[in-house]
Structure formats: C-alpha cells, structure tokens
Design a protein around this motif. Structure first.
Motif, PDB file in Angstrom:
ATOM      1  N   LEU A   1       5.553  -3.764   8.849  1.00 29.64           N
ATOM      2  CA  LEU A   1       6.244  -2.903   7.893  1.00 29.64           C
ATOM      3  C   LEU A   1       5.290  -2.433   6.801  1.00 29.64           C
ATOM      4  CD1 LEU A   1       9.188  -1.882   7.449  1.00 29.64           C
ATOM      5  CD2 LEU A   1       9.462  -3.786   5.860  1.00 29.64           C
ATOM      6  N   MET A   2       4.426  -3.335   6.308  1.00 30.17           N
ATOM      7  CA  MET A   2       3.462  -2.961   5.280  1.00 30.17           C
ATOM      8  C   MET A   2       2.496  -1.900   5.796  1.00 30.17           C
ATOM      9  SD  MET A   2       4.148  -4.603   2.504  1.00 30.17           S
ATOM     10  CE  MET A   2       5.830  -4.247   3.043  1.00 30.17           C
ATOM     11  N   TYR A   3       2.032  -2.102   7.019  1.00 23.27           N
ATOM     12  CA  TYR A   3       1.066  -1.157   7.569  1.00 23.27           C
ATOM     13  C   TYR A   3       1.712   0.213   7.776  1.00 23.27           C
ATOM     14  CZ  TYR A   3      -3.151   0.204  10.071  1.00 23.27           C
ATOM     15  OH  TYR A   3      -4.324   0.811  10.442  1.00 23.27           O
ATOM     16  N   GLU A   4       2.964   0.215   8.238  1.00 25.70           N
ATOM     17  CA  GLU A   4       3.660   1.484   8.435  1.00 25.70           C
ATOM     18  C   GLU A   4       3.876   2.201   7.103  1.00 25.70           C
ATOM     19  OE1 GLU A   4       7.963   3.261   9.915  1.00 25.70           O
ATOM     20  OE2 GLU A   4       7.502   1.131  10.203  1.00 25.70           O
ATOM     21  N   GLU A   5       4.267   1.450   6.064  1.00 27.81           N
ATOM     22  CA  GLU A   5       4.490   2.078   4.762  1.00 27.81           C
ATOM     23  C   GLU A   5       3.202   2.681   4.223  1.00 27.81           C
ATOM     24  OE1 GLU A   5       6.181   1.026   0.274  1.00 27.81           O
ATOM     25  OE2 GLU A   5       6.766  -0.193   1.994  1.00 27.81           O
ATOM     26  N   ALA A   6       2.099   1.965   4.374  1.00 26.66           N
ATOM     27  CA  ALA A   6       0.814   2.474   3.886  1.00 26.66           C
ATOM     28  C   ALA A   6       0.415   3.749   4.622  1.00 26.66           C
ATOM     29  CB  ALA A   6      -0.252   1.402   4.057  1.00 26.66           C
ATOM     30  N   ARG A   7       0.602   3.768   5.926  1.00 21.52           N
ATOM     31  CA  ARG A   7       0.205   4.942   6.712  1.00 21.52           C
ATOM     32  C   ARG A   7       1.136   6.118   6.446  1.00 21.52           C
ATOM     33  NH1 ARG A   7      -0.777   3.530  12.880  1.00 21.52           N
ATOM     34  NH2 ARG A   7      -1.266   5.756  12.819  1.00 21.52           N
ATOM     35  N   ARG A   8       2.440   5.850   6.367  1.00 24.71           N
ATOM     36  CA  ARG A   8       3.403   6.941   6.177  1.00 24.71           C
ATOM     37  C   ARG A   8       3.192   7.621   4.832  1.00 24.71           C
ATOM     38  NH1 ARG A   8       7.701   4.161   6.528  1.00 24.71           N
ATOM     39  NH2 ARG A   8       8.331   4.142   4.353  1.00 24.71           N
ATOM     40  N   GLY A   9       2.920   6.837   3.797  1.00 20.58           N
ATOM     41  CA  GLY A   9       2.731   7.414   2.472  1.00 20.58           C
ATOM     42  C   GLY A   9       1.293   7.718   2.126  1.00 20.58           C
ATOM     43  N   ASN A  10       0.373   7.451   3.081  1.00 22.23           N
ATOM     44  CA  ASN A  10      -1.058   7.650   2.830  1.00 22.23           C
ATOM     45  C   ASN A  10      -1.468   6.938   1.539  1.00 22.23           C
ATOM     46  OD1 ASN A  10      -3.630   8.619   3.456  1.00 22.23           O
ATOM     47  ND2 ASN A  10      -3.356  10.467   2.228  1.00 22.23           N
ATOM     48  N   LEU A  11      -1.063   5.665   1.447  1.00 22.94           N
ATOM     49  CA  LEU A  11      -1.257   4.902   0.214  1.00 22.94           C
ATOM     50  C   LEU A  11      -2.565   4.135   0.229  1.00 22.94           C
ATOM     51  CD1 LEU A  11       2.321   3.321  -0.154  1.00 22.94           C
ATOM     52  CD2 LEU A  11       1.469   5.459  -1.150  1.00 22.94           C
ATOM     53  N   THR A  12      -3.197   4.053  -0.920  1.00 27.87           N
ATOM     54  CA  THR A  12      -4.322   3.145  -1.088  1.00 27.87           C
ATOM     55  C   THR A  12      -3.785   1.721  -1.223  1.00 27.87           C
ATOM     56  OG1 THR A  12      -4.309   3.273  -3.499  1.00 27.87           O
ATOM     57  CG2 THR A  12      -5.594   4.948  -2.306  1.00 27.87           C
ATOM     58  N   VAL A  13      -4.688   0.754  -1.191  1.00 26.16           N
ATOM     59  CA  VAL A  13      -4.285  -0.647  -1.363  1.00 26.16           C
ATOM     60  C   VAL A  13      -3.594  -0.839  -2.715  1.00 26.16           C
ATOM     61  CG1 VAL A  13      -5.150  -3.005  -1.643  1.00 26.16           C
ATOM     62  CG2 VAL A  13      -6.049  -1.532   0.190  1.00 26.16           C
ATOM     63  N   ARG A  14      -4.150  -0.231  -3.780  1.00 24.87           N
ATOM     64  CA  ARG A  14      -3.530  -0.353  -5.099  1.00 24.87           C
ATOM     65  C   ARG A  14      -2.127   0.273  -5.107  1.00 24.87           C
ATOM     66  NH1 ARG A  14      -6.381  -0.684  -9.862  1.00 24.87           N
ATOM     67  NH2 ARG A  14      -8.196   0.333  -8.874  1.00 24.87           N
ATOM     68  N   GLN A  15      -1.998   1.450  -4.531  1.00 20.81           N
ATOM     69  CA  GLN A  15      -0.685   2.105  -4.484  1.00 20.81           C
ATOM     70  C   GLN A  15       0.308   1.308  -3.648  1.00 20.81           C
ATOM     71  OE1 GLN A  15      -2.160   5.808  -2.937  1.00 20.81           O
ATOM     72  NE2 GLN A  15      -2.007   6.866  -4.927  1.00 20.81           N
ATOM     73  N   LEU A  16      -0.191   0.651  -2.604  1.00 19.08           N
ATOM     74  CA  LEU A  16       0.702  -0.131  -1.746  1.00 19.08           C
ATOM     75  C   LEU A  16       1.255  -1.339  -2.486  1.00 19.08           C
ATOM     76  CD1 LEU A  16       1.998  -0.532   1.015  1.00 19.08           C
ATOM     77  CD2 LEU A  16      -0.069  -1.774   1.725  1.00 19.08           C
ATOM     78  N   TYR A  17       0.407  -2.078  -3.206  1.00 23.26           N
ATOM     79  CA  TYR A  17       0.967  -3.243  -3.902  1.00 23.26           C
ATOM     80  C   TYR A  17       1.895  -2.829  -5.035  1.00 23.26           C
ATOM     81  CZ  TYR A  17      -2.430  -3.569  -7.912  1.00 23.26           C
ATOM     82  OH  TYR A  17      -3.169  -3.379  -9.065  1.00 23.26           O
ATOM     83  N   MET A  18       1.653  -1.678  -5.645  1.00 24.10           N
ATOM     84  CA  MET A  18       2.592  -1.177  -6.642  1.00 24.10           C
ATOM     85  C   MET A  18       3.919  -0.785  -5.991  1.00 24.10           C
ATOM     86  SD  MET A  18       1.170  -1.260  -9.710  1.00 24.10           S
ATOM     87  CE  MET A  18       2.060  -0.037 -10.693  1.00 24.10           C
ATOM     88  N   SER A  19       3.839  -0.203  -4.809  1.00 23.71           N
ATOM     89  CA  SER A  19       5.040   0.257  -4.108  1.00 23.71           C
ATOM     90  C   SER A  19       5.938  -0.891  -3.690  1.00 23.71           C
ATOM     91  CB  SER A  19       4.626   1.082  -2.881  1.00 23.71           C
ATOM     92  OG  SER A  19       5.746   1.443  -2.106  1.00 23.71           O
ATOM     93  N   VAL A  20       5.340  -2.026  -3.304  1.00 32.24           N
ATOM     94  CA  VAL A  20       6.139  -3.144  -2.778  1.00 32.24           C
ATOM     95  C   VAL A  20       6.411  -4.215  -3.823  1.00 32.24           C
ATOM     96  CG1 VAL A  20       5.270  -2.734  -0.457  1.00 32.24           C
ATOM     97  CG2 VAL A  20       4.128  -4.432  -1.902  1.00 32.24           C
ATOM     98  N   ALA A  21       6.049  -3.968  -5.071  1.00 34.12           N
ATOM     99  CA  ALA A  21       6.201  -4.988  -6.110  1.00 34.12           C
ATOM    100  C   ALA A  21       7.654  -5.365  -6.378  1.00 34.12           C
ATOM    101  CB  ALA A  21       5.562  -4.498  -7.420  1.00 34.12           C
ATOM    102  N   GLY A  22       8.573  -4.473  -6.050  1.00 36.31           N
ATOM    103  CA  GLY A  22       9.988  -4.784  -6.249  1.00 36.31           C
ATOM    104  C   GLY A  22      10.663  -5.214  -4.965  1.00 36.31           C
ATOM    105  N   GLY A  23      10.633  -4.338  -3.973  1.00 30.88           N
ATOM    106  CA  GLY A  23      11.388  -4.583  -2.747  1.00 30.88           C
ATOM    107  C   GLY A  23      10.662  -5.370  -1.692  1.00 30.88           C
ATOM    108  N   ARG A  24       9.335  -5.565  -1.825  1.00 32.45           N
ATOM    109  CA  ARG A  24       8.565  -6.337  -0.849  1.00 32.45           C
ATOM    110  C   ARG A  24       8.745  -5.801   0.577  1.00 32.45           C
ATOM    111  NH1 ARG A  24       9.636  -9.489  -5.078  1.00 32.45           N
ATOM    112  NH2 ARG A  24       8.179 -11.153  -5.649  1.00 32.45           N
ATOM    113  N   GLY A  25       8.857  -4.511   0.688  1.00 32.69           N
ATOM    114  CA  GLY A  25       9.034  -3.893   1.988  1.00 32.69           C
ATOM    115  C   GLY A  25      10.467  -3.546   2.323  1.00 32.69           C
ATOM    116  N   HIS A  26      11.411  -3.991   1.502  1.00 35.46           N
ATOM    117  CA  HIS A  26      12.806  -3.630   1.708  1.00 35.46           C
ATOM    118  C   HIS A  26      13.083  -2.235   1.121  1.00 35.46           C
ATOM    119  CE1 HIS A  26      14.370  -7.526   3.143  1.00 35.46           C
ATOM    120  NE2 HIS A  26      13.401  -8.044   2.409  1.00 35.46           N
ATOM    121  N   TRP A  27      14.205  -1.686   1.504  1.00 36.16           N
ATOM    122  CA  TRP A  27      14.686  -0.411   0.988  1.00 36.16           C
ATOM    123  C   TRP A  27      14.864  -0.523  -0.522  1.00 36.16           C
ATOM    124  CZ3 TRP A  27      20.342   1.531   1.778  1.00 36.16           C
ATOM    125  CH2 TRP A  27      20.429   2.913   1.518  1.00 36.16           C
TER     126      TRP A  27
END
Length: 441
Positions: free
Chosen positions: A341-367
């Motif tokens: 799920l983490m890898y898919e989110e990073a690829r779908r949003g074209n996220l950097t590592v920093r952007q990815l940890y910011m993105s999952v800081a609340g939902g941890r991969g959940h909606w």
C-alpha cells in the motif's frame, strides 16, 4: 426487509492516530496509562451508539527507532495491556463491543481462550478478539527469539491456534452447568467434550476451565489484507478491518472476501468488512484543513521516518534520500499488504520519501477524510451504498476531541440519512453487527 445499517468502530489508541497527536495542545499525553481517560473516550463512543471500540496492541515497543533520543520523541510508547483494560471498562459500560488485539505468535491458545471467554462473561457478551500474527522483530526479542518467524510459519501457527481455541471454547455445551445440589452434580457430564489436539505447533488436552462464552465465541476480528491474511479471514474472521484508499479498491476487496467466504463454505454475509478511516472534522472545510495542518506542523522528521519504516516492513526509510522517490523495496517479513500500500501510494502520487511520511502521518495508509460533517457523511455513504464497505473503523486524529467531533457532528448526519442506528437493538456485540451465534462444533 430489514434496512442495512452502517457499522462503526472506534479505533482508539492514546493519544490519537496522528503521529504528532501527543504534541497537540488538546491532547492528554499521559492518557495511555489513565483509566478514566479511556473510560471517557469509550463513553463518547457508546453514547454515539458505536458498535465497538477497538484496541490495537503489540507485545513490545512497535516503534522503529535508532536510539533512545529518537524513541523519546514518540508519543505512543507505553500503554495498558488491552484485555486488562477492557475487563475494567466492561463493568462501566452497558452496550458497546469491546475488542482487543492478541497475537497467535507469542501466546498459547489456552491463555487466550480463557481470557476472552472471561471477558465475554464480564461484559455480558460484548467481547471481540482481533487476531494478529505480529509483524516485528521488536516483539520477537521479548520472547527468546532473534527474529520473528517467517510469514508462512506465522500463518500456519495462527490457523492451528484458532482451531485449538475453538475446541477449548466448545469444551462444554451451552447449559452444561446445572448445579444440581440434590444429585450432587455441578455440570452434566454428557455435555462435556474434552479437547485432545495434536498438531504442528500445539499439543492440548482440555477442557477449558470457563463455561462456553455468552456469544459462543468472542467475535473474531482480523486485519491482514495479504493473500495469506485474506485466506485466514475467509476461514475464521467475522469482522475484517482493512486499509483501502479508493472506492474501486474497496469494492474489489469486499467482493473478493465474499467470494472467499463462499468458497470456504461460509455465508458471504457472515463477515462484515470495515475499512479504517482517519478523520478530521470541522464546522466547514476550512476549519478541518486548519486542524489537520496544525497537526502536520508538529511532525518530527525522525518520527515520520520511523513511522514510514514500520509501514514498509523491515526497511529503514532513513537510508533513503528524503527528496527523491521511494526506491524499489525488498520482500518483507512484516506486513506485506501495508508495504504494498505504501509503495502504491508513493507511485500514484509521485511522492518523495519526505512527502510520503507526511502523507501517512495520520492514516498510516488508511483512507483519510478531512472536512465538514456533511462532506464526510457523503463519502462514507457512497462507499457503504456502493458495496465498498459494511461499515468503518473510525480513526480519530487526537483523542478525545476528534472522536467527540465525529460523534456530535457526523453521527447525527448519518442517522438523519437513515444510515446508522438510533438505538442499540440487542445486548451483545453479535447483535450489533448482525452476526449469528455459532453453534458448538
């Protein structure tokens, strides 16, 4: 025909789901060891007619950290043992289901069967067991192991564990304890079946020294979404927590689970699928965005990377360049579904590592849903009515305030739309969830 109603669980780790929740001005940083803190939260959920509360747990520190200084930056380091806490909460609540996590890797079936049977009696039929196989070496180190067992071994043990637990709960028929003082018999010996189990992992001779629980068995909950996890769910689970971020994914997952239940000889309605939803509610979108932004501003980069490392399995995210895309990942012995799920989110949003940890800081991969009550209700309704979910496991950002906001603002909106109950219809967790009481095998 009975109207289908949405199920709601309250997923309540202290001090909240956002990784920086403990630093928020409204947070109670020591709430994880305060019984009254938990009681207040559970009362909020019960007054709002939630089906259940849900306590996650691990048998050790589950936070990825490099040293003691980094560990000190985390807000979720210590907590009550969940069955002890739920047993205390049982006598102060009347309706809400009480679900706790316990591992099949670092426990014995007799202990777990006895504890959950006891909780079911103490709560008059409101116990639920979230079955996990555990996913970290940090837990293995507390049990004489250098590394956790591999993924297939953990699941083979889990299947055998469940079979033993079921046999133990079935040691006595319902109504076996007749307490016949004249005949001098406490129970009817014809209603006793002594389990005699011998398998790859366990050799058991019962019976369990607790009567058959009020619900027959506690409600069995499962949260893994890997292929092994879904196969396990099809065999055993009655509530399935899952991390899905798009409606098409959620529908495919739920449809797949229902097919697997049918293939396993079970009723496809015999399990309810409840995706996790991280929520931040405001009076309007602007207020919700401001609340979420205030939490994001509190994220410690070291903690964000530690969180991401845990979600990626046994991969240290601190080794990756922060402002470059997430590189290909090795196979993990941790949670395979969460890593994917983490890898898919990073690829779908074209996220950097920093952007990815910011993105999952609340939902941890959940909606994640951040907005007004009507906006959040709209989204939950769409998923529910489109076949993406039977209900949701609500993940409040900061406790207790975020759960209180959801209870006061979103629940009445769902009730107004005829999507959620106006009163509890029965005394047990199975009643709330529309699950049948299992017969003795």
């Amino acid at each position: 025909m009975t109207q289908r109603l949405m199920k709601l669980g309250a997923f309540i780790p202290a001090p909240g789901h956002h990784v920086a929740a403990w630093r928020h001005p409204d947070a109670v940083p020591h709430g994880s060891l305060d019984f009254n803190y938990y009681l207040d939260i559970v009362k909020i959920a019960e007054n709002a007619l939630f089906d259940m509360i849900f306590l996650s747990d691990g048998v050790g520190i589950r936070t990825n950290y490099r040293d003691e200084d980094e560990l000190s930056r985390w807000g979720r380091v210590v907590q009550f043992e969940p069955l002890t806490l739920l047993s205390a909460l049982a006598v102060h609540t009347n309706h809400i289901g009480l679900t706790a996590t316990a591992s099949t890797t670092y426990n014995e079936p007799f202990h777990i069967a006895r504890k959950f049977a006891s909780l079911d009696f103490l709560s008059n039929g409101r116990a639920g067991w979230n079955v996990v196989t555990s996913v970290t070496d940090l837990e293995a180190w507390n049990f004489n192991l250098d590394h956790q067992p591999d993924h297939p071994t953990r699941y083979r043990r889990a299947h055998e564990f469940m079979e033993v637990a079921r046999q133990l709960w079935d040691s006595f028929d319902d109504g076996a304890f007749i307490a016949d003082k004249v005949a001098g018999r406490m129970f009817d010996p014809e209603k006793l079946r002594i389990p005699k189990f011998r398998g790859e992992f366990f050799k058991i001779r019962g019976p369990l020294n607790v009567a058959r629980p009020p619900q027959g068995y506690p409600v069995i909950v499962q949260a893994g979404s890997s292929d092994d996890g879904q196969s396990f769910a099809a065999r055993w689970a009655e509530v399935i927590f899952t991390a899905q971020q798009r409606l098409d994914q959620a529908k495919a997952f739920r449809d797949g689970i229902r097919h697997r239940l049918t293939d396993a000889g079970r009723d496809p309605d015999g399990a309810v699928v409840m995706p996790g939803v991280f929520v931040v509610v405001g009076q309007n979108q602007s207020e919700a965005d401001d609340r979420y932004g205030a939490l994001q501003d509190l994220i410690d980069p070291a903690v964000g990377l530690g969180l991401l490392s845990g979600l990626l399995g046994d991969v240290d995210a601190a080794d990756f360049p922060l402002d470059e895309p997430l590189p290909p990942l090795p196979e993990t012995q941790g949670s395979k579904s969460r890593q994917a799920l983490m890898y898919e989110e990073a690829r779908r949003g074209n996220l950097t590592v920093r952007q990815l940890y910011m993105s999952v800081a609340g939902g941890r991969g959940h909606w994640s849903l951040i907005g007004s009550a009507s906006m959040i209700a709209d989204q939950l309704q769409e998923w529910f009515e489109s076949g993406g979910a039977d209900g949701f496991n609500i993940m409040p950002a900061v406790l207790p305030n975020s759960l209180c906001d959801f209870a006061k603002l979103v629940v009445p909106e769902l009730q107004k739309r005829g999507l959620f109950r106006l009163a509890y219809s029965g005394p047990t967790l199975r009643d709330h969830l529309g699950l049948t009481r299992p017969a003795r095998h």
